[in-house]
Design a protein around this motif. Sequence first.
Motif, PDB file in Angstrom:
ATOM      1  N   HIS A 148       0.822  -1.124  -0.174  1.00  0.00           N
ATOM      2  CA  HIS A 148      -0.045  -0.068  -0.071  1.00  0.00           C
ATOM      3  C   HIS A 148       0.885   1.164  -0.011  1.00  0.00           C
ATOM      4  CE1 HIS A 148      -3.533  -2.666   0.163  1.00  0.00           C
ATOM      5  NE2 HIS A 148      -3.793  -2.234   1.645  1.00  0.00           N
ATOM      6  N   THR A 149       1.804   1.211   0.822  1.00  0.00           N
ATOM      7  CA  THR A 149       2.875   2.340   0.869  1.00  0.00           C
ATOM      8  C   THR A 149       3.536   2.688  -0.377  1.00  0.00           C
ATOM      9  OG1 THR A 149       3.384   2.052   3.001  1.00  0.00           O
ATOM     10  CG2 THR A 149       5.023   3.262   1.713  1.00  0.00           C
ATOM     11  N   ALA A 150       3.848   1.579  -1.300  1.00  0.00           N
ATOM     12  CA  ALA A 150       4.362   1.877  -2.558  1.00  0.00           C
ATOM     13  C   ALA A 150       3.484   2.156  -3.553  1.00  0.00           C
ATOM     14  CB  ALA A 150       5.099   0.314  -3.081  1.00  0.00           C
ATOM     15  N   VAL A 151       2.300   1.790  -3.585  1.00  0.00           N
ATOM     16  CA  VAL A 151       1.225   2.409  -4.477  1.00  0.00           C
ATOM     17  C   VAL A 151       0.534   3.465  -4.352  1.00  0.00           C
ATOM     18  CG1 VAL A 151      -0.978   1.229  -5.685  1.00  0.00           C
ATOM     19  CG2 VAL A 151       1.021  -0.151  -5.299  1.00  0.00           C
ATOM     20  N   HIS A 152       0.335   3.748  -2.868  1.00  0.00           N
ATOM     21  CA  HIS A 152      -0.640   4.869  -2.562  1.00  0.00           C
ATOM     22  C   HIS A 152       0.355   6.070  -1.955  1.00  0.00           C
ATOM     23  CE1 HIS A 152      -4.028   2.535  -3.462  1.00  0.00           C
ATOM     24  NE2 HIS A 152      -3.652   1.650  -2.780  1.00  0.00           N
ATOM     25  N   GLY A 153       1.457   5.808  -1.673  1.00  0.00           N
ATOM     26  CA  GLY A 153       2.303   6.871  -1.096  1.00  0.00           C
ATOM     27  C   GLY A 153       2.618   7.897  -2.243  1.00  0.00           C
ATOM     28  N   ALA A 154       3.155   9.224  -2.110  1.00  0.00           N
ATOM     29  CA  ALA A 154       3.690  10.082  -2.612  1.00  0.00           C
ATOM     30  C   ALA A 154       5.014  10.207  -2.626  1.00  0.00           C
ATOM     31  CB  ALA A 154       2.982  11.611  -2.439  1.00  0.00           C
ATOM     32  N   TRP A 155       5.613   9.631  -3.791  1.00  0.00           N
ATOM     33  CA  TRP A 155       7.279   9.574  -3.833  1.00  0.00           C
ATOM     34  C   TRP A 155       7.875  10.754  -4.214  1.00  0.00           C
ATOM     35  CZ3 TRP A 155       9.682   5.073  -2.710  1.00  0.00           C
ATOM     36  CH2 TRP A 155       8.963   3.904  -2.708  1.00  0.00           C
ATOM     37  N   TRP A 156       9.012  10.978  -3.621  1.00  0.00           N
ATOM     38  CA  TRP A 156       9.790  12.034  -3.900  1.00  0.00           C
ATOM     39  C   TRP A 156      10.663  11.471  -5.275  1.00  0.00           C
ATOM     40  CZ3 TRP A 156      12.241  15.742   0.013  1.00  0.00           C
ATOM     41  CH2 TRP A 156      11.156  15.989   1.031  1.00  0.00           C
ATOM     42  N   ILE A 157      10.274  12.044  -6.490  1.00  0.00           N
ATOM     43  CA  ILE A 157      10.889  11.238  -7.820  1.00  0.00           C
ATOM     44  C   ILE A 157      12.119  12.219  -7.998  1.00  0.00           C
ATOM     45  CG2 ILE A 157       8.730  10.330  -8.452  1.00  0.00           C
ATOM     46  CD1 ILE A 157       8.220  12.754 -10.182  1.00  0.00           C
ATOM     47  N   PHE A 158      13.145  12.315  -7.287  1.00  0.00           N
ATOM     48  CA  PHE A 158      14.357  12.743  -7.437  1.00  0.00           C
ATOM     49  C   PHE A 158      15.625  12.071  -6.729  1.00  0.00           C
ATOM     50  CE2 PHE A 158      11.082  16.108  -7.474  1.00  0.00           C
ATOM     51  CZ  PHE A 158      11.386  16.807  -8.466  1.00  0.00           C
ATOM     52  N   ASP A 159      16.674  12.064  -7.370  1.00  0.00           N
ATOM     53  CA  ASP A 159      17.755  11.224  -7.180  1.00  0.00           C
ATOM     54  C   ASP A 159      18.514  11.961  -6.008  1.00  0.00           C
ATOM     55  OD1 ASP A 159      19.728   9.322  -7.712  1.00  0.00           O
ATOM     56  OD2 ASP A 159      21.263  10.731  -8.375  1.00  0.00           O
TER      57      ASP A 159
END
Length: 215
Positions: A148-159
């Motif tokens: 659920h965390t992987a799918v519903h979380g908001a990722w910081w999409i930066f290296d």
Amino acid sequence: MAENERAANDGYTSQSSGIAYHRVDEQLDNGRHLTFYVTIPERMTVVEMPTVRVNRKGGATSADLKFRRELFEIVGSITVAGGQIEAALKRILLLLKGADTVFSLADYQWSELHKRVLAACGSDDPRGVEARKVLEWAESKDLRERRHTAVHGAWWIFDDCGARVSRWPRNEGGHIIVSELEDWKRLSDDLWEFCEMLDAVVAEDWPKAVLSGCD
């Protein structure tokens, strides 16, 4: 996947635009150091870090784009595995209850399917005994909540800031989970292993399509 507390440092600096800037310095578990600035509108008195928008000064870099490709592939694998797991749980539930192979009769999400399968597991039914073992294995690894965390979380999409995701579980406060992509790859592997274990429970007792190649 450990949570890192924010290492907030210097204070706010008011700007004529009505925006304040707050510098945050953080030492990551992998030894890297991260610095970012949070812009806070003057009218706001409370800011929860998991809710902030995230971007990079000057725009995304080539390293950011590479990180995104890897992240999206991993999260995509986790997402597909989750769908397969729910389908497998529905098959097991219907078999245990002696029902037809119609998924509308088991129209539940993962957590509810888990409960209903456990409730349907009889102590004298080999299939039920095996299903219980498999579900206990998945629960020991907290697969459902991590998925659920992987799918519903908001990722910081930066290296360079770790594999960082903001998460808001139901009826709980938000938090930021900081880990590495390798942690999420292992989760993907565990989920697919869970799929195989669930499929083994139904064995040959459920209709199966066997691909023989294509022209």
